[in-house]
Design an enzyme around this catalytic site. Structure first.
Site, PDB file in Angstrom:
ATOM      1  N   CYS A  69       0.842  -1.196   0.000  1.00  0.00           N
ATOM      2  CA  CYS A  69       0.000   0.000   0.000  1.00  0.00           C
ATOM      3  C   CYS A  69       0.886   1.258   0.000  1.00  0.00           C
ATOM      4  CB  CYS A  69      -0.910  -0.008   1.221  1.00  0.00           C
ATOM      5  SG  CYS A  69      -2.012   1.415   1.263  1.00  0.00           S
ATOM      6  N   CYS A  73       0.640   4.784   7.141  1.00  0.00           N
ATOM      7  CA  CYS A  73      -0.133   4.760   8.385  1.00  0.00           C
ATOM      8  C   CYS A  73       0.752   4.029   9.400  1.00  0.00           C
ATOM      9  CB  CYS A  73      -1.447   4.022   8.195  1.00  0.00           C
ATOM     10  SG  CYS A  73      -2.373   4.566   6.739  1.00  0.00           S
ATOM     11  N   CYS A  76       0.327   0.274  10.447  1.00  0.00           N
ATOM     12  CA  CYS A  76      -0.092  -0.755   9.494  1.00  0.00           C
ATOM     13  C   CYS A  76       1.071  -1.492   8.830  1.00  0.00           C
ATOM     14  CB  CYS A  76      -0.966  -0.113   8.427  1.00  0.00           C
ATOM     15  SG  CYS A  76      -1.584  -1.344   7.249  1.00  0.00           S
ATOM     16  N   CYS A 113     -16.469  -9.309   5.632  1.00  0.00           N
ATOM     17  CA  CYS A 113     -15.812  -8.020   5.384  1.00  0.00           C
ATOM     18  C   CYS A 113     -14.576  -8.271   4.524  1.00  0.00           C
ATOM     19  CB  CYS A 113     -15.370  -7.391   6.700  1.00  0.00           C
ATOM     20  SG  CYS A 113     -16.674  -7.353   7.930  1.00  0.00           S
ATOM     21  N   CYS A 144     -19.350  -6.209   3.660  1.00  0.00           N
ATOM     22  CA  CYS A 144     -18.692  -4.975   4.085  1.00  0.00           C
ATOM     23  C   CYS A 144     -17.386  -4.857   3.302  1.00  0.00           C
ATOM     24  CB  CYS A 144     -18.408  -5.026   5.590  1.00  0.00           C
ATOM     25  SG  CYS A 144     -17.533  -3.550   6.178  1.00  0.00           S
ATOM     26  N   CYS A 204     -19.336   1.591   8.905  1.00  0.00           N
ATOM     27  CA  CYS A 204     -18.540   0.915   9.937  1.00  0.00           C
ATOM     28  C   CYS A 204     -17.333   1.829  10.156  1.00  0.00           C
ATOM     29  CB  CYS A 204     -18.106  -0.456   9.434  1.00  0.00           C
ATOM     30  SG  CYS A 204     -16.939  -1.277  10.530  1.00  0.00           S
ATOM     31  N   ARG A 276     -17.633  -3.122  18.199  1.00  0.00           N
ATOM     32  CA  ARG A 276     -16.906  -4.371  17.900  1.00  0.00           C
ATOM     33  C   ARG A 276     -15.558  -4.435  18.597  1.00  0.00           C
ATOM     34  NH1 ARG A 276     -16.316  -4.699  12.188  1.00  0.00           N
ATOM     35  NH2 ARG A 276     -18.512  -5.213  12.242  1.00  0.00           N
TER      36      ARG A 276
HETATM   37  S1  SF4 Z   1      -4.149   1.261   6.947  1.00  0.00           S
HETATM   38 FE1  SF4 Z   1      -2.618   0.082   5.777  1.00  0.00          FE
HETATM   39  S2  SF4 Z   1      -3.724  -0.695   4.011  1.00  0.00           S
HETATM   40 FE2  SF4 Z   1      -4.970   0.977   4.885  1.00  0.00          FE
HETATM   41  S3  SF4 Z   1      -4.334   2.798   3.798  1.00  0.00           S
HETATM   42 FE3  SF4 Z   1      -3.014   2.695   5.624  1.00  0.00          FE
HETATM   43  S4  SF4 Z   1      -1.174   1.587   4.952  1.00  0.00           S
HETATM   44 FE4  SF4 Z   1      -2.777   1.232   3.391  1.00  0.00          FE
END
Ligand code: SF4
Length: 336
Positions: A69, A73, A76, A113, A144, A204, A276
């Site tokens: 990705c 974040c 993640c 999901c 979802c 959600c 949840r």
């Molecule tokens: S949470 Fe992970 S998968 Fe979602 S946008 Fe951020 S880096 Fe990408």
């Protein structure tokens, strides 16, 4: 038709006829500060006023496109910017996804999901996921999707394909969003949530705790969720899973009582939402999960894996539910 613009509102900017109580951050902090037992008791009361406290909604989550990705974040492992050793996977075949959905349904899940690690889908991706959504929906499951930021018209296409819910978390306190997520801002999130609502999809939307935030910042996250109008139908509260290679791999341990408090405060401020108990359950002893159910959690992710990290075995989930006399909420497609 109501048009939603879900940007964060100051109290004097509220829509003329709000359907939800406006929560100031300091009011949410007051809830957090209640004596623990009183807080759990109050949350349990609110839970009983709005739900059957023995019914638990079971969702199974499948990562249909994993890793690589472009977003940044800090929590993640799927971000291409971090070296977490995660194996990238291109979009799974529709047959394989449908097979997994069938298994999830046979094991008692009512909602399936699907997550794809994108900043947001491209028009060609929407075509692919639409076919997948229709095929899963045809099994008699709620659907979802969590596919990132949406452009105009995409939410309508997903709704048309049979999507019930769109997951788009607010992650953390809006005031510290830029410390955790570096490639988009909080308004981008709110914009997609507005598109989702306007398309008639259910929302959600939750967040993650245990990311070195303070209690007032946890209160800020809950206030931002509770002040969405309408409130999200589903509110996943995640405890950070610290993955080696991510910037938060050494985040401070969040005391378990603080997690239970977060669940209780979510229940009180969002009385009609499914709260949840989401990521982080593998690290939670049964007694802690039990307190979370007491404090108003009434939904879990069910299945071996969350997007890329482990989840308690289904057998241990069933065992715990049996011990607590909890039962899975069933889904009646005709109701939708
Ligand atoms: S949470 Fe992970 S998968 Fe979602 S946008 Fe951020 S880096 Fe990408």
């Amino acid at each position: 038709m109501t048009t939603y613009n879900l940007r964060l509102k100051a109290k004097n900017e509220l829509t003329p006829h709000p359907t939800v109580q406006y929560w100031r951050k300091c009011q949410v902090e007051e809830l957090f500060a209640m004596p623990f037992m009183e807080l759990v008791f109050k949350a349990a009361q609110v839970h009983r006023e709005n739900f059957d406290p023995q019914a638990i909604q079971l969702s199974t989550l499948l990562s249909i496109k994993t890793g690589g990705c472009p977003e940044e974040c800090e929590y993640c492992p799927q971000s291409a910017r971090y070296d977490t050793g995660l194996e990238k996977q291109v979009m799974m075949d529709i047959e394989e996804i449908v097979e997994k959905a069938k298994i999830a349904k046979a094991r008692g899940a009512s909602r399936f999901c699907m997550g794809a690690a994108w900043r947001g889908p491209k028009p060609k991706d929407i075509k692919v996921v639409s076919n997948i959504i229709s095929a899963v929906k045809a099994l008699g499951l709620e659907t979802c999707g969590t596919f990132g930021l949406l452009e105009e018209g995409m939410a309508e296409d997903l709704k048309q394909a049979g999507l019930d819910y769109y997951n788009h978390n607010l992650d953390t306190d809006p005031e510290r969003y830029s410390k955790i997520v570096h490639t988009r801002n909080h308004d981008d999130r709110m914009d997609t949530l507005g598109k989702v609502r306007n398309a008639g999809l259910k929302v959600c939307c939750g967040g993650i705790v245990g990311m070195n935030e303070t209690r007032p910042e946890r209160a800020g996250l809950i206030a931002s969720l509770a002040n969405l109008d309408p409130q999200p139908e589903s509110v996943p509260i995640n405890q950070l899973i610290k993955v080696e290679g991510t910037p938060l791999e050494n985040a401070e341990v969040l005391d378990w009582t603080e997690f239970v408090r977060t669940i209780a405060v979510a229940r009180i401020t969002m009385p009609k939402s499914y709260v949840r108990l989401s990521a982080g359950r593998t690290a939670m002893p049964e007694a802690m999960q039990t307190l979370c159910f007491m404090a108003g959690a009434n939904s879990i992710f069910y299945g071996e894996k969350l997007l890329t990290t482990c989840n308690p075995e289904e057998d241990s989930d069933r065992l715990l539910m049996d011990k607590l006399d909890l039962y899975p909420l069933s889904y009646e497609p005709s109701e939708v």
